[in-house]
Enzyme design. Structure first.
Site, PDB file in Angstrom:
ATOM      1  CG  HIS A 218      -1.770  -1.322   1.212  1.00 25.83           C
ATOM      2  ND1 HIS A 218      -2.823  -1.587   0.376  1.00 25.83           N
ATOM      3  CD2 HIS A 218      -1.596  -2.450   1.966  1.00 25.83           C
ATOM      4  CE1 HIS A 218      -3.305  -2.797   0.618  1.00 25.83           C
ATOM      5  NE2 HIS A 218      -2.569  -3.350   1.569  1.00 25.83           N
TER       6      HIS A 218
ATOM      7  CD  GLU B   9      -2.297  -3.616   4.930  1.00 19.34           C
ATOM      8  OE1 GLU B   9      -1.677  -4.596   4.479  1.00 19.34           O
ATOM      9  OE2 GLU B   9      -3.484  -3.344   4.631  1.00 19.34           O
TER      10      GLU B   9
ATOM     11  CG  HIS C 281       0.445  -6.882   2.545  1.00 20.53           C
ATOM     12  ND1 HIS C 281      -0.374  -5.967   1.928  1.00 20.53           N
ATOM     13  CD2 HIS C 281       1.389  -7.232   1.633  1.00 20.53           C
ATOM     14  CE1 HIS C 281       0.047  -5.780   0.678  1.00 20.53           C
ATOM     15  NE2 HIS C 281       1.117  -6.537   0.477  1.00 20.53           N
TER      16      HIS C 281
ATOM     17  CD  GLU D  78      -2.104 -10.124   4.697  1.00 14.78           C
ATOM     18  OE1 GLU D  78      -2.115  -9.215   5.554  1.00 14.78           O
ATOM     19  OE2 GLU D  78      -2.600 -10.011   3.568  1.00 14.78           O
TER      20      GLU D  78
END
Length: 251
Positions: free
Chosen positions: A10, A24, A79, A143
């Site tokens: 992102h 995030e 992430h 993650e």
């Protein structure tokens, strides 16, 4: 040299998942930057390139094209999760087996991250993610907890947790890629120092004592002084750190 491409997900106009007062994009940039810093500081055969080092948004194609053009040996995408769960999981591309070279590398990263992140283990998974499909080298996406879970999010707000997660990734990369420690790197660690207003004194404080600090922590400097020929930094908390043997990065 082993060329490692670190991709904090992102960024910029894309915050990623947002909950519990954090985004995030900021969490993963902190983890990714710390991974880079540790690799560059402690390993003699690791070369690192990042998809972003600030609040920008490279497209998915820009990230994978950049890694491919650079000739990366490994692609690591960082992430955090969302959707009501909790814990850590990681991914390789759908068609790869757990016994493939990429699967074995992922297993080593998974094991080392789980030793340090203080989270439940959601397992090793597969997905058709762009960064796993379009990379020309082994690629793993991690993650690191659920931002919409209050317990996971509390960890994400902790700098010590960020450093532990980064260290877990690096330990896994060391095992997966055969990274070699620099001579003497075992006693060196990174401290970031945020410079505030600095006051210089003709007479140093000879009673200054070096405080105990954690790897990667960020402190505000309110004073510098010289003690026995060594520059010391007085922290906002009142403790002191020295530039030797620690590695101090002024930010």
């Amino acid at each position: 040299m082993v060329k490692i491409y670190v991709d904090p997900g992102h960024g910029g106009s894309d915050p990623g998942a947002v909950a519990n007062g954090i985004q995030e994009k900021n969490v993963v940039l902190a983890i990714g930057t710390s991974i880079r810093d540790i690799l560059q500081l402690e390993y003699e055969n690791a070369e690192v390139r990042m998809s972003r080092t600030g609040d920008t948004f490279p497209s998915l194609s820009q990230r994978t094209n950049d890694a491919n053009a650079w000739g990366a040996d490994f692609f690591l995408s960082i992430h955090v999760n969302a959707g009501g769960g909790t814990g850590y999981e990681d991914y390789i591309y759908t068609t790869l087996s757990d016994s493939s070279a990429t699967g074995v590398m992922r297993a080593r990263i998974h094991e080392e991250v789980m030793k340090l992140n203080g989270m439940s283990d959601r397992g090793r998974k597969k997905a058709n993610f762009h960064v796993l499909r379009e990379t020309a080298m082994p690629a793993v996406l991690t993650e690191n907890g659920f931002i919409d879970n209050s317990a996971d999010a509390a960890k994400m707000k902790s700098n010590s947790w960020i450093q532990d997660v980064a260290r877990g990734h690096v330990n896994g990369l060391e095992r997966a890629l055969g990274l070699r420690k620099k001579s003497g790197s075992g006693s060196t660690f990174l401290i970031r120092v945020k410079v505030a207003s600095l006051y210089y004194y003709d007479a140093p404080d000879w009673n200054a004592r070096a405080g105990t600090v954690s790897q990667g922590e960020v402190f505000t400097v309110v004073e510098t002084l010289t003690v026995n020929g060594s520059t010391m930094y007085r922290l906002k908390s009142g403790n002191y750190i020295t530039a030797n043997p620690q590695y101090v990065e002024i930010i």
